[in-house]
Scaffold this motif. Structure first.
Motif, PDB file in Angstrom:
ATOM      1  N   VAL A  21      34.564  13.829  58.261  1.00 22.96           N
ATOM      2  CA  VAL A  21      34.704  12.220  58.597  1.00 22.96           C
ATOM      3  C   VAL A  21      33.980  11.815  59.716  1.00 22.96           C
ATOM      4  CG1 VAL A  21      36.037  11.386  57.106  1.00 22.96           C
ATOM      5  CG2 VAL A  21      37.186  11.799  58.273  1.00 22.96           C
ATOM      6  N   ILE A  50      33.531   8.086  58.537  1.00 23.26           N
ATOM      7  CA  ILE A  50      34.448   7.565  58.141  1.00 23.26           C
ATOM      8  C   ILE A  50      33.746   6.027  58.735  1.00 23.26           C
ATOM      9  CG2 ILE A  50      35.423   6.764  60.623  1.00 23.26           C
ATOM     10  CD1 ILE A  50      36.809   7.363  57.483  1.00 23.26           C
ATOM     11  N   LEU A  53      32.291   5.872  55.121  1.00 17.98           N
ATOM     12  CA  LEU A  53      33.099   5.379  54.241  1.00 17.98           C
ATOM     13  C   LEU A  53      34.088   4.430  53.759  1.00 17.98           C
ATOM     14  CD1 LEU A  53      35.059   7.151  52.319  1.00 17.98           C
ATOM     15  CD2 LEU A  53      36.599   7.772  54.303  1.00 17.98           C
ATOM     16  N   ALA A  75      40.815  16.204  54.541  1.00 20.58           N
ATOM     17  CA  ALA A  75      39.733  15.088  55.252  1.00 20.58           C
ATOM     18  C   ALA A  75      40.502  15.923  56.841  1.00 20.58           C
ATOM     19  CB  ALA A  75      40.621  13.945  54.902  1.00 20.58           C
ATOM     20  N   CYS A  77      38.626  15.841  60.961  1.00 23.38           N
ATOM     21  CA  CYS A  77      37.528  15.066  61.630  1.00 23.38           C
ATOM     22  C   CYS A  77      37.160  15.829  62.883  1.00 23.38           C
ATOM     23  CB  CYS A  77      37.992  13.443  62.095  1.00 23.38           C
ATOM     24  SG  CYS A  77      39.645  13.074  62.856  1.00 23.38           S
ATOM     25  N   ARG A  82      40.593   9.743  62.949  1.00 28.56           N
ATOM     26  CA  ARG A  82      39.300   9.370  61.894  1.00 28.56           C
ATOM     27  C   ARG A  82      39.981   9.947  60.657  1.00 28.56           C
ATOM     28  NH1 ARG A  82      34.043  10.648  64.808  1.00 28.56           N
ATOM     29  NH2 ARG A  82      35.380  12.416  65.485  1.00 28.56           N
ATOM     30  N   SER A  83      40.662  11.151  60.211  1.00 28.57           N
ATOM     31  CA  SER A  83      40.679  11.769  58.994  1.00 28.57           C
ATOM     32  C   SER A  83      41.920  11.078  58.654  1.00 28.57           C
ATOM     33  CB  SER A  83      40.456  13.248  59.067  1.00 28.57           C
ATOM     34  OG  SER A  83      41.544  13.639  59.969  1.00 28.57           O
ATOM     35  N   ALA A  86      40.994   8.059  57.287  1.00 26.85           N
ATOM     36  CA  ALA A  86      40.231   8.564  55.307  1.00 26.85           C
ATOM     37  C   ALA A  86      40.934   8.915  54.429  1.00 26.85           C
ATOM     38  CB  ALA A  86      39.418   9.471  55.335  1.00 26.85           C
ATOM     39  N   ASN A  99      45.491  15.110  55.094  1.00 25.82           N
ATOM     40  CA  ASN A  99      45.307  15.200  56.898  1.00 25.82           C
ATOM     41  C   ASN A  99      45.054  16.313  57.553  1.00 25.82           C
ATOM     42  OD1 ASN A  99      43.840  14.206  58.455  1.00 25.82           O
ATOM     43  ND2 ASN A  99      45.604  12.753  59.583  1.00 25.82           N
TER      44      ASN A  99
END
Length: 117
Positions: A21, A50, A53, A75, A77, A82-83, A86, A99
């Motif tokens: 992301v 992200i 998304l 996910a 990053c 950021r993940s 997500a 994550n």
């Protein structure tokens, strides 16, 4: 469990869907963070920034991920922030999302792990 460790992810490449992301330039390795010894992305990772998304409808996310709700997804990053956003969004939509907290900052430091650019 909503997190995955580096050893499990490395052992499951090709088995689990991976979503990067980060920005497009971080993903393709042209403008990564200077603190990372290697640039690029985890092999097989799909890319969806992200910010993109968060603007998509659920059906658009399903199409972009090529994965139906309920599917397993990891996910990542740069450093796990950021993940995490997500991951929470995708879990709310019904995905089995986890994550990778270490994210690219950790992955890029292990020379034995593969990288794509």
């Amino acid at each position: 469990m909503t997190e995955i460790a580096i050893d499990e992810l490395a052992g499951r490449l090709g088995e689990v869907a991976i979503l990067d992301v980060r920005s497009a330039h971080e993903y393709d390795g042209t403008l990564g963070k200077p603190c990372d010894p290697r640039q690029g992305h985890i092999p097989g990772a799909r890319h969806l920034d992200i910010s993109q998304l968060m603007q998509l409808e659920p059906s658009q996310i399903e199409a972009a991920l090529d994965l139906e709700p309920g599917g397993e997804l990891v996910a990542y990053c740069h450093s796990g922030s950021r993940s995490e956003i997500a991951t929470q969004l995708l879990r709310a939509l019904g995905y089995d999302a986890r994550n990778y907290v270490g994210s690219w900052h950790e992955w890029s430091r292990h020379d034995g792990l593969p990288v794509e650019v």
